[in-house]
Design a protein around this motif. Structure first.
Motif, mmCIF file in Angstrom:
data_model
loop_
_atom_site.group_PDB
_atom_site.id
_atom_site.type_symbol
_atom_site.label_atom_id
_atom_site.label_comp_id
_atom_site.label_asym_id
_atom_site.label_seq_id
_atom_site.Cartn_x
_atom_site.Cartn_y
_atom_site.Cartn_z
ATOM 1 N N VAL A 141 0.856 -1.185 0.000
ATOM 2 C CA VAL A 141 0.000 0.000 0.000
ATOM 3 C C VAL A 141 0.894 1.237 0.000
ATOM 4 C CG1 VAL A 141 -1.855 1.196 1.195
ATOM 5 C CG2 VAL A 141 -1.678 -1.288 1.346
ATOM 6 N N LYS B 230 -5.467 -1.637 -6.946
ATOM 7 C CA LYS B 230 -6.541 -0.798 -6.447
ATOM 8 C C LYS B 230 -6.074 0.639 -6.376
ATOM 9 C CE LYS B 230 -9.397 -3.126 -3.299
ATOM 10 N NZ LYS B 230 -9.605 -3.527 -1.925
ATOM 11 N N ILE C 234 -7.519 3.956 -4.365
ATOM 12 C CA ILE C 234 -8.556 4.493 -3.480
ATOM 13 C C ILE C 234 -8.375 6.003 -3.452
ATOM 14 C CG2 ILE C 234 -9.556 4.401 -1.178
ATOM 15 C CD1 ILE C 234 -8.300 1.617 -0.896
ATOM 16 N N LEU D 245 -4.681 6.518 -1.910
ATOM 17 C CA LEU D 245 -3.944 5.267 -1.766
ATOM 18 C C LEU D 245 -3.878 4.529 -3.093
ATOM 19 C CD1 LEU D 245 -5.321 3.813 1.576
ATOM 20 C CD2 LEU D 245 -3.177 4.979 1.196
ATOM 21 N N VAL E 145 -2.563 0.564 -4.426
ATOM 22 C CA VAL E 145 -2.119 -0.755 -3.984
ATOM 23 C C VAL E 145 -1.500 -1.457 -5.182
ATOM 24 C CG1 VAL E 145 -2.800 -2.897 -2.875
ATOM 25 C CG2 VAL E 145 -4.045 -0.807 -2.364
#
Lengths: 209, 125
Positions: free
Chosen positions: A29, A183, A185, A190, A192
């Motif tokens: 992350v 991902k 976000i 964020l 990933v």
């Protein structure tokens, strides 16, 4: 090429569906952006095209006067990490704010650059991947992880320059290529990515596409 | 910073299946989805839980041990695995430790686990 500056948050694992099968994937992350465009360099003026981004708030009292004015030009607060990206793929202006979702989407492949964790003075087995001495029998008793001969006998009778030996390990710049974005976000800035990236938690990394 | 990891993990915890609570020493039946080509079927794995690792994280796993044809078989399942259809708790065992590795060296009667007195499960056997 375009990129963004981020901070390593840590690692976790996620279940990802690939076609019909489900896989558990180790992933990292990264808190990336928002970054401010602090300077746009052009071929005419600086001799090459580049975009300079700033990331992470810095205290005004800890910022030097030249940098303070540099950030003032971009109409922004002082930043801790400033990085230049050559030939930025995205059209940007001075003072623009870039977020993760502007540059990266799920499924993209990115490169991540960071500074590897310092490992101190290490031997050749850890530092250069030497095999060490094959076995512990046949008269060996205290040199399982030694480098072996470094300079031979009458020829060459010296140690060649650049011969790999023990020494300070880690702390160098490392780029990991082709990490898949699992991902993004947006509301927490964020991103990933699959696999591991260099550096400790909270260290700065550069994500490139 | 750890809160940020939680944000990522929570997204996958949201669809966390609703398993009954079980711990080391319990006998459970795990229904595992198995995919063969395009067909999907359910396989059951029945045995004793000998440990639960990394609780309250995304990577939580539990190990189930059974003795099959005289051979000990252990399987590790991630709790969040989408391949687990359901889990049945068959028996709640009374044990005095969280990791039951001592069972590995025991066979037959010696590997029995007493049932908990306050067991909430209606014993099937």
């Amino acid at each position: 090429m375009s990129g963004i500056i981020g901070k390593k948050v840590g690692m976790t694992s996620l279940f990802i569906t690939e076609g019909t099968s489900v896989k558990q994937v180790a992933c990292t992350v990264i808190q990336a952006g928002p970054c401010v465009v602090t300077q746009v360099k052009t071929k005419e003026k600086e001799g090459y095209d580049a975009v300079q981004l700033g990331f992470d708030e810095a205290k005004e009292k800890n910022t030097t006067q030249p940098l303070l004015n540099h950030f003032k030009k971009a109409n922004t607060t002082p930043k801790r990490k400033v990085t230049e990206f050559r030939e930025f793929a995205k059209e940007v202006k001075l003072g623009d704010v870039l977020s993760v979702q502007d540059l990266f989407q799920e499924g993209d492949f990115v490169d991540v650059i960071g500074t590897a964790k310092g490992k101190g003075f290490q031997g050749v087995v850890k530092r250069h991947g030497f095999g060490g001495v094959g076995g512990s029998t046949h008269g060996q008793h205290n040199r399982q992880r030694h480098p072996g001969s470094v300079g031979a006998s009458s020829y060459p009778s010296r140690v060649f320059k650049g011969l790999r030996m023990a020494g300070r390990t880690g702390g160098n710049r490392v780029k990991v290529q082709n990490l898949k974005v699992i991902k993004v976000i947006a509301e927490h800035n964020l991103i990933v990515v699959t696999g591991a990236i260099p550096g400790a938690k909270n260290s700065y990394v550069i994500i490139e596409k | 910073m750890n809160d940020l990891i939680k944000i990522v993990e929570n997204a996958s915890v949201e669809n966390k299946p609703n398993f009954p609570a079980f711990k080391a020493g319990d006998t459970i039946n795990v229904h595992v989805k198995i995919r063969e080509g395009n067909k999907e079927r359910i396989q059951q794995f029945k045995g004793t839980v000998i440990q639960r690792r990394n609780p309250s994280s995304n990577g939580e796993t539990f190990t189930v041990r059974k003795v099959s044809n005289g051979v000990g078989v252990e399987r590790i399942f991630p709790v969040l695995s989408p391949n687990i259809e359901k889990i049945e708790v068959l028996k709640q065992g009374k044990v005095r430790r969280a990791r039951l590795f001592y069972l590995r060296g025991k066979m037959g009667k010696a590997a029995r686990i007493r049932e908990r007195v306050d067991s909430t499960v209606q014993s099937a056997e």
